[in-house]
Motif scaffolding. Sequence first.
Motif, PDB file in Angstrom:
ATOM      1  N   UNK A   1       6.294  -7.551   1.984  1.00 52.95           N
ATOM      2  CA  UNK A   1       7.441  -6.984   1.705  1.00 52.95           C
ATOM      3  C   UNK A   1       8.298  -7.779   0.972  1.00 52.95           C
ATOM      4  N   UNK A   2       7.787  -8.701  -0.005  1.00 56.22           N
ATOM      5  CA  UNK A   2       8.506  -8.950  -0.984  1.00 56.22           C
ATOM      6  C   UNK A   2       7.374  -9.361  -2.227  1.00 56.22           C
ATOM      7  N   UNK A   3       7.919  -9.670  -3.271  1.00 53.09           N
ATOM      8  CA  UNK A   3       6.839 -10.234  -4.375  1.00 53.09           C
ATOM      9  C   UNK A   3       7.270 -11.484  -4.824  1.00 53.09           C
ATOM     10  N   UNK A   4       7.999 -11.818  -5.812  1.00 59.43           N
ATOM     11  CA  UNK A   4       8.104 -13.128  -6.461  1.00 59.43           C
ATOM     12  C   UNK A   4       9.048 -14.178  -5.590  1.00 59.43           C
ATOM     13  N   UNK A   5       9.613 -13.790  -4.280  1.00 60.36           N
ATOM     14  CA  UNK A   5      10.465 -14.687  -3.687  1.00 60.36           C
ATOM     15  C   UNK A   5       9.633 -16.048  -3.192  1.00 60.36           C
TER      16      UNK A   5
ATOM     17  N   UNK B   1       4.670   2.209   3.993  1.00 52.44           N
ATOM     18  CA  UNK B   1       5.661   1.311   3.085  1.00 52.44           C
ATOM     19  C   UNK B   1       6.820   1.842   2.969  1.00 52.44           C
ATOM     20  N   UNK B   2       7.936   1.037   2.865  1.00 58.78           N
ATOM     21  CA  UNK B   2       9.346   1.439   2.534  1.00 58.78           C
ATOM     22  C   UNK B   2       9.249   1.531   0.968  1.00 58.78           C
ATOM     23  N   UNK B   3       8.975   2.622   0.543  1.00 55.34           N
ATOM     24  CA  UNK B   3       8.764   2.958  -0.894  1.00 55.34           C
ATOM     25  C   UNK B   3       9.714   2.503  -1.851  1.00 55.34           C
ATOM     26  N   UNK B   4      10.963   2.403  -1.412  1.00 56.60           N
ATOM     27  CA  UNK B   4      12.103   2.249  -2.273  1.00 56.60           C
ATOM     28  C   UNK B   4      11.916   0.680  -2.578  1.00 56.60           C
ATOM     29  N   UNK B   5      11.746  -0.052  -1.310  1.00 55.10           N
ATOM     30  CA  UNK B   5      11.601  -1.483  -1.355  1.00 55.10           C
ATOM     31  C   UNK B   5      10.434  -1.952  -2.557  1.00 55.10           C
ATOM     32  N   UNK B   6       9.292  -1.381  -2.074  1.00 62.16           N
ATOM     33  CA  UNK B   6       8.033  -1.752  -2.715  1.00 62.16           C
ATOM     34  C   UNK B   6       8.561  -1.026  -4.132  1.00 62.16           C
ATOM     35  N   UNK B   7       9.052  -0.259  -4.712  1.00 62.20           N
ATOM     36  CA  UNK B   7       9.248   0.116  -5.955  1.00 62.20           C
ATOM     37  C   UNK B   7      10.269  -0.819  -6.775  1.00 62.20           C
TER      38      UNK B   7
END
Length: 504
Positions: free
Chosen positions: A430-434, A260-266
Motif C-alpha cells: 500500500x505504498x510505492x517509493x516510500x 485495493x483502495x483505488x484512489x491510493x493506488x492510483x
Amino acid sequence: MAESARGVHGGSLARSRVLTSFDPRTGETVGDYAVLDQADLTRAVRVARSSEKWWAALGFAGRKRWLLDWKRVIVRRAGELVDLISAETGKPEADAAIEVMQAVENLDWAARNAERALGRRRLGSSWFTRNERASVGYLPLGVVGVLGSWASPLYTPMGSIAYAMAAGNAVIFKPSELTPGVGVWLAESWARLAPNQPVLQVVTGDSSTGAALCRARVDKIAYAGSDAGAREVISLCAQTMTPVVVERFGKGAMVVQVDAKLDDAAEAAVFGAMSNAGQSPAGIQRAYVAESVYEPFLERVAARAGKLRPGGDRRASYGPMILESQVEVVRRQVKDAVAQGGRLVVGGLDSIREPYVEPIVLADVPEDSQAITGEAAGPVLIVNPVASMDEAVERINAAEHGLAVAVFTRDVRMVPEFAERIRTGVVTINSSMAYAGIPAMPFGGVGEYGQGHAHGEAGLREFTRTLSIAQKRYRGMADLATFDRHPRTLRMAKAVFRMRHGQG
C-alpha cells in the motif's frame, strides 16, 4: 578554460580536456571540470590508501563523530546543494530538497549503526568445540570506488559513500559527467572538515575516467546506472578481479488487487511513474490490475496524470529529461507499444517536447513490447489487466526488472506469501517509493537488475571483509584434532554423535 577546471579535491588542475555541465532546462553552463586520466586515478588511489589507514584506525566511535560532524556541515549548507542539484538535473527545488534530506538520513544511519552491524560478536560452538571461543567481525576493504548516477546524483551514490566510509574505507567518487558539480561539492564539504585527510575524494570526467577508476585496483567498485554501463563496469573490473556492487536502472511494478483502495493506488502509481520525470529507479514502470477494477483504476490514473505539468519553474510537477538520449528512448518505446496494440490513455508522441516529456499513460500493452522489456525511461506508466494474482507474478518475473514491487490490497496478510513468489528485492504494501527513505531497509536487485545491496546492515557489509577468530580456552573432553587421541575418546565422540543426531 582548461586552466580553471577543477578535478581531484576541487583544487586547480591544468588539463587538456574539460568537461562542462549544463542546466538541461536552459542549456546554460553550470560549471567546467577536468577530465581526469589513468595517471590522475593512480595518484588518487595512492592518497586514498594513506588516508584509509588513519580513518580505519579511528574505530567505529571515532568515525561516527567525524561523519556526524560532516552531516552537520552538509545540513548547514543544504541550500547551496539543493540549488546545485536543481541546476545540473533540472529538478524542481522541492524534489532536490527531498533528495538532500534522504541522503543525509542515510549518512546519519550509517554513522550511528556501523558498530552494531560490523563490530565483533561472539559465535556459538558445537559440542565437540565447547572449549573454543569463536567470534566474527567485519573489517574495511580499504579503498572503494563509487560511480555515480545522474538521475539522483546525491541520494544514490550516498547509499554507497556513507556506508563505505562508516565501515572504515576511503572513497573515490566519480560522479556522472552530467552532474559533476554535485560530486565536487560533496568532496569540498568533507575537505572543509578534514582538509588534511582526504578520506573522500572526487574525480571528474567522462566515461574514460570511470573506466580508469575500474582499472585503478581499488578494493571494490559500486556502480549505479544503465544496463550497458553495468556490463561494461563488470567487464573492466573482471580484468583486475575487483568485486562490484551494481544497481541498474529499471523501474519496478505495481499489483492492484480487487479489494485495493483505488484512489491510493492510483496516486502511488502516478507519482511512482512520473516523479523526477520518470527517472527514479525506485519508481513504477507498469501496474498489473485485477480485471474487475481495471477500468475504474485506469480512470483515476488518467485523471491524476492529466493534471501534471513538466517545466523549469517552481510550480512544475517535474523537470526535464536529464540525459538527452533518454528522450529518444521514450519515443521509441511509446511508438513500439502503440504499434503492437497498446492504447494511449493520456498523452502520446506529441507529449515529447524536448527536453520535457508530458505524462503518458498506456493501457493493454503487450508484454513483449519494448516499453516493458526495455529499461524504463521517462514519465510513462503502463496499466495492464490481469485475470489473477498468479498471472501478475508470471508477468513481473518474466520482465526481470527485479528491484521493487508495490502491492495494493486490504488483505495485507496474503502479501508475504505472494511476495516470496516474485523475483524481486523489495516488496511494499500500500505504498510505492516510500521504502527508499528507510535507511535501515536493505534493497538490491535479483537476476538482471543488479548484484549486492544498498542501505541497511547488508549495505554496510558490502564494503567489508569478514575476519573470524577462534581461541582455544582449555583442553576439551573429546580432543579429536590430534594424532595422540585415545581410542576411548573416539568411541565417546561417536556415542555422543549418535545420541545427538541419530534420534528423532
